[in-house]
Enzyme design. Structure first.
Site, PDB file in Angstrom:
ATOM      1  N   LYS A  53      34.239  43.900  43.645  1.00  0.00           N
ATOM      2  CA  LYS A  53      35.115  42.889  43.042  1.00  0.00           C
ATOM      3  C   LYS A  53      34.273  41.978  42.152  1.00  0.00           C
ATOM      4  O   LYS A  53      33.268  41.417  42.610  1.00  0.00           O
ATOM      5  CB  LYS A  53      35.769  42.088  44.181  1.00  0.00           C
TER       6      LYS A  53
HETATM    7  O1  G3P Z   1      41.896  37.752  47.357  1.00  0.00           O
HETATM    8  C1  G3P Z   1      42.180  36.691  46.551  1.00  0.00           C
HETATM    9  C2  G3P Z   1      43.463  35.972  46.797  1.00  0.00           C
HETATM   10  O2  G3P Z   1      44.416  36.715  47.402  1.00  0.00           O
HETATM   11  C3  G3P Z   1      43.378  34.526  47.097  1.00  0.00           C
HETATM   12  O3  G3P Z   1      44.542  33.956  47.638  1.00  0.00           O
HETATM   13  O4  G3P Z   1      45.797  32.144  48.736  1.00  0.00           O
HETATM   14  O5  G3P Z   1      43.363  31.831  48.194  1.00  0.00           O
HETATM   15  O6  G3P Z   1      45.068  31.835  46.393  1.00  0.00           O
HETATM   16  P1  G3P Z   1      44.699  32.356  47.742  1.00  0.00           P
END
Ligand code: G3P
EC number: 2.2.1.2
Length: 217
Positions: free
Chosen positions: A83
């Site tokens: 990633k």
């Molecule tokens: O993997 C990255 C992503 O899903 C982050 O989610 O909730 O931290 O914006 P969030």
């Protein structure tokens, strides 16, 4: 639509994996921090558990350092997707790692233009963040729809991996739009099973079963 689980918690992944709900896993530095585990160790454990792609994120900012980190992460297992962030350096790293035959997930995507660049750089996955756009009163689902239209217009093979999913509703909306994958925390995937009318209906069935003394075993 494939389901990836957005966590580095082994027990939560295992529970969903046993139910056939896990087509892959995504992690990021914040999720690794939350797990309290060493990135290489926990990522190896996840790769041993799950057959599908497991995203492990680089922490370097310069392309050459991202490439070195990506190569090390890819050594963990065959199903690693490296990633990288959607920066110019991240796109350079994406191109090099993709050319080496590695899966690459380009993350932190917040615009259709960024998604177009990731596809041109050969990304296996593009990760548009829905929830973080919604947090700013923008519409994250609109971005998924825009990327779907653009990729379909030109036959780009990059998979749209809807990320930053906060609600069960996001999951069905992504499926309607045609996201290839949605990655969500375990709690959101489990919440997809909930419906108030299911609870109400079951409550009545339990009462009637008791009243009628229904016995099956
Ligand atoms: O993997 C990255 C992503 O899903 C982050 O989610 O909730 O931290 O914006 P969030």
């Amino acid at each position: 639509m494939k389901f990836f689980v957005d966590t580095a918690e082994i027990d939560a992944i295992a529970e969903l994996n046993d139910l056939g709900m896990v087509d892959g896993v995504t992690t990021n530095p914040s999720l690794i921090k939350k797990s309290g585990r060493d990135i290489l160790e926990v990522t190896k454990e996840i790769c041993d558990l799950v057959d599908g792609p497991v995203s492990a994120e680089v922490v370097a900012l310069k392309a050459e350092d991202m490439i070195a980190e990506g190569r090390k992460l890819a050594e963990i297992a065959e199903n690693i997707a490296v990633k990288v962030p959607l920066t110019w350096d991240g796109l350079k790293a994406c191109k090099v790692l993709t050319d080496e035959g590695k899966m690459v997930n380009v993350t932190l995507c917040f615009s259709a233009n960024q998604a177009l660049l990731a596809a041109k750089a050969g990304a296996t996955f593009i990760s548009p963040f829905i929830g973080r756009l919604d947090d700013l009163n923008m519409d994250g689902l609109d971005l998924i729809a825009d990327i779907r239209e653009i990729y379909d217009n030109y036959g780009f093979e990059t998979n749209i991996l809807a990320a930053s999913i906060r609600t069960a509703n996001h999951m069905s909306e992504c499926a309607k739009i045609g996201a290839d994958v949605a990655t969500a925390p375990p709690g959101v995937i489990k919440a997809m099973a909930n419906h108030i009318l299911t609870d109400k209906g079951l409550d009545q069935f339990v009462k009637d079963a008791a009243a009628a003394k229904i016995k099956i075993l």
